[in-house]
Every structure is written in structure tokens, then in C-alpha cells.
Design a protein around this motif. Structure first.
Motif, PDB file in Angstrom:
ATOM      1  N   ASP A  59      86.081  71.416  43.429  1.00 22.53           N
ATOM      2  CA  ASP A  59      85.680  72.755  42.994  1.00 22.53           C
ATOM      3  C   ASP A  59      85.002  72.768  41.632  1.00 22.53           C
ATOM      4  O   ASP A  59      84.380  73.765  41.262  1.00 22.53           O
ATOM      5  N   ASP A  60      85.127  71.687  40.879  1.00 23.96           N
ATOM      6  CA  ASP A  60      84.523  71.639  39.539  1.00 23.96           C
ATOM      7  C   ASP A  60      83.942  70.246  39.304  1.00 23.96           C
ATOM      8  O   ASP A  60      84.501  69.439  38.557  1.00 23.96           O
ATOM      9  N   ALA A  61      82.816  69.977  39.945  1.00 20.61           N
ATOM     10  CA  ALA A  61      82.217  68.636  39.897  1.00 20.61           C
ATOM     11  C   ALA A  61      81.846  68.201  38.489  1.00 20.61           C
ATOM     12  O   ALA A  61      82.070  67.048  38.101  1.00 20.61           O
ATOM     13  N   ALA A  62      81.294  69.079  37.676  1.00 21.31           N
ATOM     14  CA  ALA A  62      80.857  68.703  36.329  1.00 21.31           C
ATOM     15  C   ALA A  62      82.044  68.302  35.463  1.00 21.31           C
ATOM     16  O   ALA A  62      82.007  67.269  34.777  1.00 21.31           O
ATOM     17  N   ALA A  65      83.516  64.968  36.717  1.00 24.08           N
ATOM     18  CA  ALA A  65      82.703  63.817  36.327  1.00 24.08           C
ATOM     19  C   ALA A  65      82.979  63.423  34.881  1.00 24.08           C
ATOM     20  O   ALA A  65      83.129  62.234  34.562  1.00 24.08           O
ATOM     21  N   GLU A  66      83.069  64.406  34.012  1.00 25.07           N
ATOM     22  CA  GLU A  66      83.346  64.135  32.595  1.00 25.07           C
ATOM     23  C   GLU A  66      84.746  63.548  32.422  1.00 25.07           C
ATOM     24  O   GLU A  66      84.933  62.577  31.685  1.00 25.07           O
ATOM     25  N   THR A  67      85.698  64.096  33.116  1.00 26.43           N
ATOM     26  CA  THR A  67      87.072  63.605  33.028  1.00 26.43           C
ATOM     27  C   THR A  67      87.166  62.178  33.550  1.00 26.43           C
ATOM     28  O   THR A  67      87.807  61.318  32.931  1.00 26.43           O
ATOM     29  N   ILE A  68      86.541  61.920  34.684  1.00 23.73           N
ATOM     30  CA  ILE A  68      86.582  60.572  35.252  1.00 23.73           C
ATOM     31  C   ILE A  68      85.908  59.579  34.312  1.00 23.73           C
ATOM     32  O   ILE A  68      86.417  58.465  34.110  1.00 23.73           O
ATOM     33  N   ALA A  69      84.800  59.946  33.715  1.00 21.43           N
ATOM     34  CA  ALA A  69      84.128  59.057  32.768  1.00 21.43           C
ATOM     35  C   ALA A  69      85.058  58.719  31.610  1.00 21.43           C
ATOM     36  O   ALA A  69      85.160  57.551  31.197  1.00 21.43           O
TER      37      ALA A  69
END
Length: 108
Positions: A59-62, A65-69
Motif C-alpha cells: 500500500d505504500d511502495a515509496a 522502498a526507502e525502509t528496505i534500502a
């Protein structure tokens, strides 16, 4: 003199064996409570990366992505720290041996 050369050769063989063992040994670092796991060999090269699907919020791709990075970087740093500890454990005694027995090196 020959005894010194034999000692140096034996230490060189031990150093080579320790370097090979480091290349063959893998350590892991984690982040996010295990959501991301980085695997590095004893030389600090990243050889694997696992991301738990629970880390992904569709539900919150952006934001995901930042969290995974961030988690990936933290896991790699953690694994790098573990690799440095392994290197110190394997190579430290050999470095002391070289420093104490070969003229011109610190500790000689």
C-alpha cells in the motif's frame, strides 16, 4: 639464517591458509529484527541478501522502498562488522608473529 627463512615460509603458509579460510567462511548481519539478512564472506564481500516479504507494504511502495534500502544498508554494515571481527580473530595472531620475527616490521 636458514631457520629464519624456514620460519618466514611457515608463517607465509599459515597466512595463506588463514586467507583461504576467510574467503570460505561466511558471516551474517541482520536488520529490522531479521527482516533483512546480509551474508558476507570473511573478506567482507557481500555474497547474499535476503529480504523477508513481511518488509514489503504494497500500500505504500515509496516508503517501503526507502525502509528496505535503510535495512539493507544496516544489515550489510552489521555483516561487515562481523567479518572484521572474524578477520581480527584469524589474522591478528599471524600479524603479531610477523611483527615479532621479521626485521624491519613493527615489533621486531
Amino acid at each position: 639464517m636458514e631457520a629464519l627463512l624456514q620460519q618466514a615460509q611457515a608463517m607465509q603458509e599459515q597466512l595463506f591458509a588463514a586467507q583461504q579460510e576467510l574467503a570460505d567462511t561466511e558471516v551474517q548481519g541482520t536488520a529490522g529484527g531479521g527482516l533483512v539478512t546480509a551474508t558476507v564472506n570473511g573478506q567482507g564481500e557481500v555474497v547474499g541478501l535476503t529480504i523477508d516479504p513481511k518488509a514489503v507494504d504494497a500500500d505504500d511502495a515509496a516508503d517501503t522502498a526507502e525502509t528496505i534500502a535503510d535495512l539493507v544498508l544496516a544489515a550489510i554494515r552489521d555483516a561487515g562488522r562481523a567479518a572484521q571481527e572474524l578477520q581480527a580473530a584469524k589474522m591478528g595472531p599471524l600479524a603479531q608473529g610477523f611483527g615479532g620475527g621479521i626485521p624491519g616490521l613493527p615489533g621486531a
